[in-house]
Design a protein around this motif. Structure first.
Motif, mmCIF file in Angstrom:
data_model
loop_
_atom_site.group_PDB
_atom_site.id
_atom_site.type_symbol
_atom_site.label_atom_id
_atom_site.label_comp_id
_atom_site.label_asym_id
_atom_site.label_seq_id
_atom_site.Cartn_x
_atom_site.Cartn_y
_atom_site.Cartn_z
ATOM 1 N N SER A 34 -11.521 3.083 2.096
ATOM 2 C CA SER A 34 -10.180 2.571 1.861
ATOM 3 C C SER A 34 -9.174 3.166 2.845
ATOM 4 O O SER A 34 -8.302 2.461 3.366
ATOM 5 C CB SER A 34 -9.762 2.887 0.425
ATOM 6 N N VAL A 35 -9.298 4.452 3.139
ATOM 7 C CA VAL A 35 -8.405 5.101 4.102
ATOM 8 C C VAL A 35 -8.709 4.620 5.521
ATOM 9 O O VAL A 35 -7.792 4.386 6.311
ATOM 10 C CB VAL A 35 -8.515 6.638 3.995
ATOM 11 N N LEU A 36 -9.985 4.462 5.857
ATOM 12 C CA LEU A 36 -10.352 3.956 7.184
ATOM 13 C C LEU A 36 -9.814 2.542 7.403
ATOM 14 O O LEU A 36 -9.438 2.177 8.517
ATOM 15 C CB LEU A 36 -11.868 3.942 7.356
ATOM 16 N N ARG A 37 -9.783 1.766 6.356
ATOM 17 C CA ARG A 37 -9.305 0.386 6.456
ATOM 18 C C ARG A 37 -7.789 0.310 6.483
ATOM 19 O O ARG A 37 -7.227 -0.642 6.987
ATOM 20 C CB ARG A 37 -9.864 -0.396 5.272
ATOM 21 N N GLY A 38 -7.105 1.324 5.912
ATOM 22 C CA GLY A 38 -5.648 1.348 5.906
ATOM 23 C C GLY A 38 -5.040 0.822 4.635
ATOM 24 O O GLY A 38 -3.840 0.546 4.580
ATOM 25 N N LYS A 39 -5.830 0.695 3.578
ATOM 26 C CA LYS A 39 -5.325 0.137 2.334
ATOM 27 C C LYS A 39 -4.384 1.079 1.596
ATOM 28 O O LYS A 39 -3.724 0.679 0.655
ATOM 29 C CB LYS A 39 -6.487 -0.237 1.418
ATOM 30 N N ASN A 40 -4.306 2.338 2.032
ATOM 31 C CA ASN A 40 -3.394 3.285 1.397
ATOM 32 C C ASN A 40 -1.994 3.226 2.008
ATOM 33 O O ASN A 40 -1.112 3.953 1.594
ATOM 34 C CB ASN A 40 -3.953 4.703 1.514
ATOM 35 N N LYS A 41 -1.780 2.356 2.985
ATOM 36 C CA LYS A 41 -0.490 2.262 3.672
ATOM 37 C C LYS A 41 0.261 1.003 3.243
ATOM 38 O O LYS A 41 -0.357 -0.026 2.952
ATOM 39 C CB LYS A 41 -0.710 2.193 5.188
ATOM 40 N N PRO A 42 1.576 1.072 3.229
ATOM 41 C CA PRO A 42 2.347 -0.138 2.885
ATOM 42 C C PRO A 42 2.303 -1.212 3.971
ATOM 43 O O PRO A 42 2.638 -2.357 3.704
ATOM 44 C CB PRO A 42 3.768 0.388 2.689
ATOM 45 N N ILE A 43 1.874 -0.865 5.181
ATOM 46 C CA ILE A 43 1.828 -1.855 6.262
ATOM 47 C C ILE A 43 0.449 -2.498 6.383
ATOM 48 O O ILE A 43 0.148 -3.127 7.398
ATOM 49 C CB ILE A 43 2.222 -1.221 7.612
ATOM 50 N N PHE A 44 -0.406 -2.378 5.372
ATOM 51 C CA PHE A 44 -1.762 -2.911 5.435
ATOM 52 C C PHE A 44 -1.734 -4.406 5.757
ATOM 53 O O PHE A 44 -1.031 -5.194 5.131
ATOM 54 C CB PHE A 44 -2.501 -2.686 4.119
ATOM 55 N N THR A 45 -2.497 -4.778 6.761
ATOM 56 C CA THR A 45 -2.675 -6.175 7.147
ATOM 57 C C THR A 45 -4.176 -6.397 7.299
ATOM 58 O O THR A 45 -4.833 -5.656 8.026
ATOM 59 C CB THR A 45 -1.954 -6.459 8.477
#
Length: 144
Positions: A34-45
């Motif tokens: 999840s962190v590698l994918r960026g799902k913990n960020k509000p800018i997730f695309t």
């Protein structure tokens, strides 16, 4: 009001350290993916790699729950006739624990060129020593 779409120019990446000691393998892998994918960020695309770098240490101390160490098998094929190889997972963890964590995270990422790019931001080490102090990594707590 405009919809924000992230791109490679406006993504800032951080480094995180995860201690895998006494954490179930699947739980560790899903949260690291999840962190590698960026799902913990509000800018997730979904179509952009917005993830961060992750360093997993102490992969020798990762655990499996229940009867999985004896019953689960690590299988691969050599591409020769009759070349199916299988090893008990407790043996695989004892010899190649870094590869076990790497494969578990790999299975939870997208199966395309974007997933391969995300996987390059993962570093797995068997003990607590890693050579990434210059990146000033933050500690990432895994919910158990």
């Amino acid at each position: 009001m405009n919809t924000f779409m992230a791109n490679a120019q406006n993504v800032t990446r951080k480094w995180y350290v995860v201690d895998a000691a006494d954490v179930p393998l699947g739980r560790l892998a899903s949260q690291v993916a999840s962190v590698l994918r960026g799902k913990n960020k509000p800018i997730f695309t979904p179509h952009v790699d917005t993830g961060d770098f992750v360093i997993v240490v102490n992969s020798d101390k990762v655990k499996l729950t229940g009867k999985k160490p004896e019953q689960k098998m690590k299988r691969h094929h050599t591409l020769y006739m009759g070349g199916m190889k299988e090893v008990q997972y407790k043996t695989f963890l004892a010899t190649k624990s870094d590869r076990a964590v790497y494969d578990a995270v790999k299975g939870m990422l997208p199966k395309n060129s974007l997933g391969r790019k995300m996987l390059k931001k993962l570093r797995v080490y068997k003990d607590a020593n890693h050579g990434h102090e210059a990146q000033q990594p933050e500690t990432l707590n895994i919910v158990r």
